[in-house]
Design an enzyme around this catalytic site. Structure first.
Site, PDB file in Angstrom:
ATOM      1  N   ASP A 125     -10.339  -2.881   0.619  1.00 16.25           N
ATOM      2  CA  ASP A 125      -9.863  -3.117   1.983  1.00 16.25           C
ATOM      3  C   ASP A 125      -9.510  -1.810   2.690  1.00 16.25           C
ATOM      4  O   ASP A 125      -9.452  -1.750   3.904  1.00 16.25           O
ATOM      5  CB  ASP A 125      -8.657  -4.077   1.971  1.00 16.25           C
ATOM      6  CG  ASP A 125      -7.628  -3.685   0.921  1.00 16.25           C
ATOM      7  OD1 ASP A 125      -7.021  -2.608   1.072  1.00 16.25           O
ATOM      8  OD2 ASP A 125      -7.438  -4.435  -0.039  1.00 16.25           O
ATOM      9  N   THR A 178      -7.769  -6.818  -8.228  1.00 12.88           N
ATOM     10  CA  THR A 178      -7.348  -8.215  -8.147  1.00 12.88           C
ATOM     11  C   THR A 178      -6.571  -8.538  -9.428  1.00 12.88           C
ATOM     12  O   THR A 178      -6.456  -7.691 -10.321  1.00 12.88           O
ATOM     13  CB  THR A 178      -8.593  -9.114  -8.033  1.00 12.88           C
ATOM     14  OG1 THR A 178      -9.526  -8.705  -9.033  1.00 12.88           O
ATOM     15  CG2 THR A 178      -9.245  -8.987  -6.679  1.00 12.88           C
ATOM     16  N   ASP A 188      -6.122  -0.472  -7.847  1.00 13.18           N
ATOM     17  CA  ASP A 188      -5.697  -1.491  -6.881  1.00 13.18           C
ATOM     18  C   ASP A 188      -6.650  -2.669  -7.015  1.00 13.18           C
ATOM     19  O   ASP A 188      -7.534  -2.882  -6.183  1.00 13.18           O
ATOM     20  CB  ASP A 188      -5.742  -0.905  -5.464  1.00 13.18           C
ATOM     21  CG  ASP A 188      -5.323  -1.936  -4.424  1.00 13.18           C
ATOM     22  OD1 ASP A 188      -4.744  -2.964  -4.812  1.00 13.18           O
ATOM     23  OD2 ASP A 188      -5.596  -1.714  -3.230  1.00 13.18           O
ATOM     24  N   ASP A 247     -19.034  -0.121 -10.938  1.00 10.54           N
ATOM     25  CA  ASP A 247     -18.039  -0.682 -11.838  1.00 10.54           C
ATOM     26  C   ASP A 247     -17.024   0.424 -12.186  1.00 10.54           C
ATOM     27  O   ASP A 247     -17.386   1.435 -12.801  1.00 10.54           O
ATOM     28  CB  ASP A 247     -18.790  -1.168 -13.084  1.00 10.54           C
ATOM     29  CG  ASP A 247     -17.864  -1.787 -14.108  1.00 10.54           C
ATOM     30  OD1 ASP A 247     -16.656  -1.497 -14.075  1.00 10.54           O
ATOM     31  OD2 ASP A 247     -18.366  -2.555 -14.941  1.00 10.54           O
ATOM     32  N   HIS A 290       0.812  -1.217   0.000  1.00  6.35           N
ATOM     33  CA  HIS A 290       0.000   0.000   0.000  1.00  6.35           C
ATOM     34  C   HIS A 290       0.845   1.267   0.000  1.00  6.35           C
ATOM     35  O   HIS A 290       0.472   2.261  -0.617  1.00  6.35           O
ATOM     36  CB  HIS A 290      -0.992  -0.030   1.170  1.00  6.35           C
ATOM     37  CG  HIS A 290      -2.044  -1.081   0.975  1.00  6.35           C
ATOM     38  ND1 HIS A 290      -2.314  -2.065   1.885  1.00  6.35           N
ATOM     39  CD2 HIS A 290      -2.858  -1.321  -0.086  1.00  6.35           C
ATOM     40  CE1 HIS A 290      -3.268  -2.859   1.411  1.00  6.35           C
ATOM     41  NE2 HIS A 290      -3.616  -2.436   0.217  1.00  6.35           N
ATOM     42  N   ASP A 349     -15.164   0.704  -5.576  1.00  5.25           N
ATOM     43  CA  ASP A 349     -14.978  -0.749  -5.554  1.00  5.25           C
ATOM     44  C   ASP A 349     -16.318  -1.382  -5.862  1.00  5.25           C
ATOM     45  O   ASP A 349     -17.321  -1.082  -5.205  1.00  5.25           O
ATOM     46  CB  ASP A 349     -14.445  -1.229  -4.188  1.00  5.25           C
ATOM     47  CG  ASP A 349     -13.932  -2.665  -4.271  1.00  5.25           C
ATOM     48  OD1 ASP A 349     -14.675  -3.552  -4.743  1.00  5.25           O
ATOM     49  OD2 ASP A 349     -12.772  -2.909  -3.894  1.00  5.25           O
TER      50      ASP A 349
HETATM   51  N1  AG3 Z   1      -4.567  -6.340  -4.906  1.00  2.98           N
HETATM   52  C1  AG3 Z   1      -3.629  -7.056  -5.705  1.00  2.98           C
HETATM   53  C2  AG3 Z   1      -3.291  -8.397  -5.201  1.00  2.98           C
HETATM   54  C3  AG3 Z   1      -2.671  -9.247  -6.187  1.00  2.98           C
HETATM   55  C4  AG3 Z   1      -2.328 -10.540  -5.602  1.00  2.98           C
HETATM   56  N2  AG3 Z   1      -2.038 -11.451  -6.617  1.00  2.98           N
HETATM   57  C5  AG3 Z   1      -1.461 -12.629  -6.399  1.00  2.98           C
HETATM   58  N3  AG3 Z   1      -1.089 -12.949  -5.184  1.00  2.98           N
HETATM   59  N4  AG3 Z   1      -1.300 -13.412  -7.407  1.00  2.98           N
HETATM   60  C6  AG3 Z   1      -4.318  -6.229  -3.552  1.00  2.98           C
HETATM   61  C7  AG3 Z   1      -5.361  -5.482  -2.865  1.00  2.98           C
HETATM   62  C8  AG3 Z   1      -4.805  -4.809  -1.696  1.00  2.98           C
HETATM   63  N5  AG3 Z   1      -5.450  -3.590  -1.440  1.00  2.98           N
END
Ligand code: AG3
Length: 276
Positions: A88, A159, A157, A139, A64, A108
């Site tokens: 989060d 996935t 940020d 979205d 972060h 989000d």
């Molecule tokens: N977002 C990205 C996480 C990526 C994890 N990928 C993985 N382990 N293959 C994280 C969100 C945190 N705010």
């Protein structure tokens, strides 16, 4: 006693990362994804979305701090910040450390992630209490389409770019991001591991280069993610990004002006990554 492990389901990684589990604290399914919170010795609580670890209590600060402070310090006066994903609250907490920030919009798609974070990750979710914050459960792809010259910094940020987050790494999306940024705006997005997901890194960098005049790549080691150097793709309309443009006048655990500079790869190695 039997050892119990959670094995991560990252379809792109050439290895399987596993975390020891002492307790499953939450298991649920939202409209968009499976949500799980596990307790893991050493890492503390871990947020898992669709079988992939997103952040853990012990090391979330590294991810972060780097996703937030590199673009925000590259910018001389980041007043309006948009975060897409980040339910989060970890990136939001870091963004709000900048007194320049007047408004932080967090979009989000999944309300349930925010609720789970409020319950299990109070040190990240504390950010939602700040009066400068606007939270929208929409979205993010559609949201940016409605704006022109609106934001100084846009942080994605999300996935991993599989499933519904994939569209957030396309050239079409980056064109909307470009338009939603002010004339000197900066974009950043997490783009996976340089060692394990190099194809994704290359694809995103190439798409960004078609849209932005300044594109670069920086890394941080995130112990909770499989893949050593985790990458962040950064794109700027005007300001150089390899140096902070202001004094680092906030409290951080790891980020500093020196770490900002060192997070970028030497040009020769960077070119090698780009050319595959
Ligand atoms: N977002 C990205 C996480 C990526 C994890 N990928 C993985 N382990 N293959 C994280 C969100 C945190 N705010």
């Amino acid at each position: 006693m039997m050892d119990v492990f959670f094995i991560e389901r990252d379809p792109y990684a050439p290895i399987r990362h596993c975390y020891p589990v002492s307790k499953i604290l939450y298991e649920g399914k939202s409209e968009y994804q499976e949500i799980m919170v596990i307790e893991s010795p050493h890492f503390g609580k871990v947020l898992v979305l669709d079988g992939v670890a997103q952040c853990d209590e012990r090391f979330e600060f590294i991810y972060h701090e780097f996703i937030s402070h590199v673009p925000l310090f590259a910018h001389p006066n980041p007043e309006d910040v948009l975060i897409i994903g980040g339910g989060d609250g970890g990136a939001l907490r870091e963004v709000l450390k900048h007194k320049e920030v007047k408004r932080a919009v967090l979009v989000d798609i999944d309300k349930q992630v925010i609720e789970v974070s409020k319950k299990f990750f109070p040190t990240m979710a504390v950010a939602f209490e700040d009066p400068r914050v606007i939270v929208l459960n929409e979205d993010g792809y559609k949201y940016v389409q409605d704006y022109e010259q609106e934001f100084d910094v846009i942080i994605v940020d999300s996935t991993d770019p599989v499933g519904f987050a994939h569209v957030l790494t396309t050239e079409e999306f980056f064109k909307y991001v470009y338009r939603a940024l002010k004339d000197d705006g900066i974009y950043v997005g997490q783009t996976e591991s340089i060692h394990y997901h190099a194809d994704i890194v290359r694809r995103v960098q190439k798409s960004l280069r078609k849209v932005f005049p300044i594109v670069d790549l920086y890394t941080a080691v995130i112990p909770g993610y499989a893949g050593y150097w985790w990458t962040f793709s950064i794109a700027s309309k005007k300001h150089p990004v390899r140096e902070p443009s202001r004094d680092v006048n906030i409290q951080t655990k790891l980020y500093s002006a020196d770490m900002h500079r060192h997070a970028f790869l030497p040009e020769s190695f960077y070119q090698k990554i780009l050319s595959g």
